[in-house]
Design a protein around this motif. Sequence first.
Motif, PDB file in Angstrom:
ATOM      1  N   ASP A  49     -51.038  -1.664 -43.049  1.00  0.00           N
ATOM      2  CA  ASP A  49     -51.778  -2.748 -43.506  1.00  0.00           C
ATOM      3  C   ASP A  49     -51.256  -4.237 -42.999  1.00  0.00           C
ATOM      4  O   ASP A  49     -50.674  -4.893 -43.339  1.00  0.00           O
ATOM      5  CB  ASP A  49     -51.250  -2.919 -44.975  1.00  0.00           C
ATOM      6  N   ARG A  63     -61.740  -5.305 -42.492  1.00  0.00           N
ATOM      7  CA  ARG A  63     -61.254  -5.982 -41.424  1.00  0.00           C
ATOM      8  C   ARG A  63     -62.050  -5.650 -40.201  1.00  0.00           C
ATOM      9  O   ARG A  63     -62.210  -6.524 -39.439  1.00  0.00           O
ATOM     10  CB  ARG A  63     -59.757  -5.797 -41.168  1.00  0.00           C
ATOM     11  N   LEU A  64     -62.280  -4.364 -39.929  1.00  0.00           N
ATOM     12  CA  LEU A  64     -63.285  -3.858 -38.975  1.00  0.00           C
ATOM     13  C   LEU A  64     -64.660  -4.828 -38.939  1.00  0.00           C
ATOM     14  O   LEU A  64     -65.047  -5.237 -37.860  1.00  0.00           O
ATOM     15  CB  LEU A  64     -63.421  -2.571 -39.009  1.00  0.00           C
ATOM     16  N   ARG A 113     -58.912  -2.207 -46.814  1.00  0.00           N
ATOM     17  CA  ARG A 113     -58.729  -3.241 -46.221  1.00  0.00           C
ATOM     18  C   ARG A 113     -58.987  -3.134 -44.519  1.00  0.00           C
ATOM     19  O   ARG A 113     -59.536  -3.864 -44.041  1.00  0.00           O
ATOM     20  CB  ARG A 113     -57.393  -3.689 -46.357  1.00  0.00           C
ATOM     21  N   PRO A 114     -58.516  -2.036 -43.991  1.00  0.00           N
ATOM     22  CA  PRO A 114     -58.767  -1.626 -42.787  1.00  0.00           C
ATOM     23  C   PRO A 114     -60.146  -1.743 -42.260  1.00  0.00           C
ATOM     24  O   PRO A 114     -60.722  -2.160 -41.150  1.00  0.00           O
ATOM     25  CB  PRO A 114     -58.122  -0.550 -42.126  1.00  0.00           C
ATOM     26  N   TYR A 115     -61.252  -1.413 -43.132  1.00  0.00           N
ATOM     27  CA  TYR A 115     -62.494  -1.260 -43.017  1.00  0.00           C
ATOM     28  C   TYR A 115     -63.263  -2.558 -43.149  1.00  0.00           C
ATOM     29  O   TYR A 115     -64.237  -3.138 -42.185  1.00  0.00           O
ATOM     30  CB  TYR A 115     -63.210  -0.296 -43.672  1.00  0.00           C
ATOM     31  N   GLN A 166     -54.498   0.991 -37.663  1.00  0.00           N
ATOM     32  CA  GLN A 166     -54.962   1.094 -39.402  1.00  0.00           C
ATOM     33  C   GLN A 166     -56.066   2.053 -39.356  1.00  0.00           C
ATOM     34  O   GLN A 166     -56.049   2.794 -40.534  1.00  0.00           O
ATOM     35  CB  GLN A 166     -55.197  -0.177 -39.631  1.00  0.00           C
ATOM     36  N   VAL A 167     -56.935   2.419 -38.442  1.00  0.00           N
ATOM     37  CA  VAL A 167     -57.863   3.297 -38.317  1.00  0.00           C
ATOM     38  C   VAL A 167     -58.222   3.959 -36.989  1.00  0.00           C
ATOM     39  O   VAL A 167     -57.599   3.502 -36.198  1.00  0.00           O
ATOM     40  CB  VAL A 167     -59.289   2.559 -38.754  1.00  0.00           C
ATOM     41  N   GLN A 225     -52.694   6.617 -35.518  1.00  0.00           N
ATOM     42  CA  GLN A 225     -52.261   5.860 -36.429  1.00  0.00           C
ATOM     43  C   GLN A 225     -50.617   5.541 -36.240  1.00  0.00           C
ATOM     44  O   GLN A 225     -49.923   6.458 -36.217  1.00  0.00           O
ATOM     45  CB  GLN A 225     -52.627   6.002 -37.855  1.00  0.00           C
ATOM     46  N   SER A 283     -53.894  -1.716 -33.764  1.00  0.00           N
ATOM     47  CA  SER A 283     -52.844  -1.607 -34.661  1.00  0.00           C
ATOM     48  C   SER A 283     -52.370  -0.481 -35.304  1.00  0.00           C
ATOM     49  O   SER A 283     -51.422  -0.147 -36.271  1.00  0.00           O
ATOM     50  CB  SER A 283     -52.826  -2.731 -35.687  1.00  0.00           C
ATOM     51  N   ARG A 325     -55.766  -5.936 -34.642  1.00  0.00           N
ATOM     52  CA  ARG A 325     -57.230  -5.735 -35.047  1.00  0.00           C
ATOM     53  C   ARG A 325     -56.724  -4.151 -35.786  1.00  0.00           C
ATOM     54  O   ARG A 325     -55.836  -3.424 -35.075  1.00  0.00           O
ATOM     55  CB  ARG A 325     -58.215  -5.604 -34.344  1.00  0.00           C
ATOM     56  N   PRO A 326     -57.610  -3.511 -36.634  1.00  0.00           N
ATOM     57  CA  PRO A 326     -57.441  -2.320 -37.092  1.00  0.00           C
ATOM     58  C   PRO A 326     -57.069  -1.153 -36.163  1.00  0.00           C
ATOM     59  O   PRO A 326     -56.169  -0.378 -36.414  1.00  0.00           O
ATOM     60  CB  PRO A 326     -58.540  -2.105 -38.073  1.00  0.00           C
TER      61      PRO A 326
END
Length: 324
Positions: free
Chosen positions: A12, A37-38, A33-35, A118-119, A6, A116, A112-113
Motif C-alpha cells: 500500500d 493508482r494505476l 487503491r493499487p488499481y 502492489q499489482v 509482489q 512497487s 508506482r503499483p
Amino acid sequence: MDNHPQRPEGTDTPVADAYAQNWVDRHAPANLRPYLRLSRIDRPIGTWLLLLPCWWGAFLGAASAPDTAGWLTVWIFTACGVGAVLMRGAGCTWNDVTDRDIDDKVARTRSRPIPSGQVTTRQALIWMGVQTGVAALILFTFNWAAIGLGVLSLALVAIYPFAKRFTWWPQVFLGLAFNWGAVLAWTAQTGSLGLPAIFLYLAGISWTLFYDTIYAHQDREDDALIGVKSTARLFGANTDKWLRGFLVATVVLMSLAIIYALAPLANPLAMSIGLGGAWAMGWHMQWQLTKLDIDDGAICLKLFRSNRDAGLLPALFLAAALFA
C-alpha cells in the motif's frame, strides 16, 4: 509476459508525485487503491488534459452549427468526462505495463503499483481491459464517424509508451493521443470531420509539447542515466525558446480553428468571445514561462498541473460563445 512478484513492502505504497492526502490514499478501500493508482485517479491532472480538448471540440462544433446544439452537446460533454477518466486510466495502465522495467530505475516512478509490487502485470492488463470495455460502451452512443475515430485512437494509445525509446520527441506522440478528443467530439457534435477540428487538434498537440516538456524536466537526470529520450533532454538550456514557440503556435492554431468555424455565422460577438479564449490561454502559458525553473522539479510539477486552468479557459469561452 513476465509478472513481477509482489513485494511485502509495496502492498500500500502512495505514489511519489500524487497530491498529498488525496482521496485514494485516504478513503478508497485498500484492495482497490493499487488499481486506482494505476489509473492515476490520485493524480487527476492527466484526466483534465485529456478531457479539455474534447470539450473544445464539442463546444466549438456546437457554436459553429447552432442547430446541433442542445441535449446532444450536454451528452457529449458528460460522456467525454466519463470517457476521459476511463481512457486515461486504461492508457496509464498500459504505460505502466510497458514501462515496468524502467519505472523502478527512476526515483519519481518506482513507487508506482507495478514496480512497487502492489499489482502484477497480469492484474494490470485485466484492469486495462475492464476500463477500455466500459469506455467502448460510451463511445458506441456517438455517430458512426465518431465511433470510427475513437477506434483509430487506440493505435496512438498503444504506440505512445514506446516513443521515448526511439525518438527525442515522445511528447509529439503524447499530443497525438491526448488531443484526439478534439476531432472526435467535434465529429460527434457536427456529424463529420472539418478543418476547424484539424486546427484545434494541432493546437492541442502544440500545447502538449509545451506542458509535457515542463513535466519531463523532473526526470531529466534519471532519463539520461537510463537512456530515455524526451524534449526536455533535447532542448536543455534552450527550453524557454522552444516553449515560447509552442505557446505562439498554440494560440495561432486555436485562433484559426475558431475563425474557420465561426466566420460563416457572421456573428462578431461569438467570434470575439471564442478568440478571447485562445488569447486567455496564451496569457496563462506566458505566466507559466515567467515562473519556470527547469532545475526545480517542484516548480515544474506545479506549472504542469496549472495547465488544467490554461486549457479550461478556452473551453469556458467557447461555451459562452454558444449563447452569443
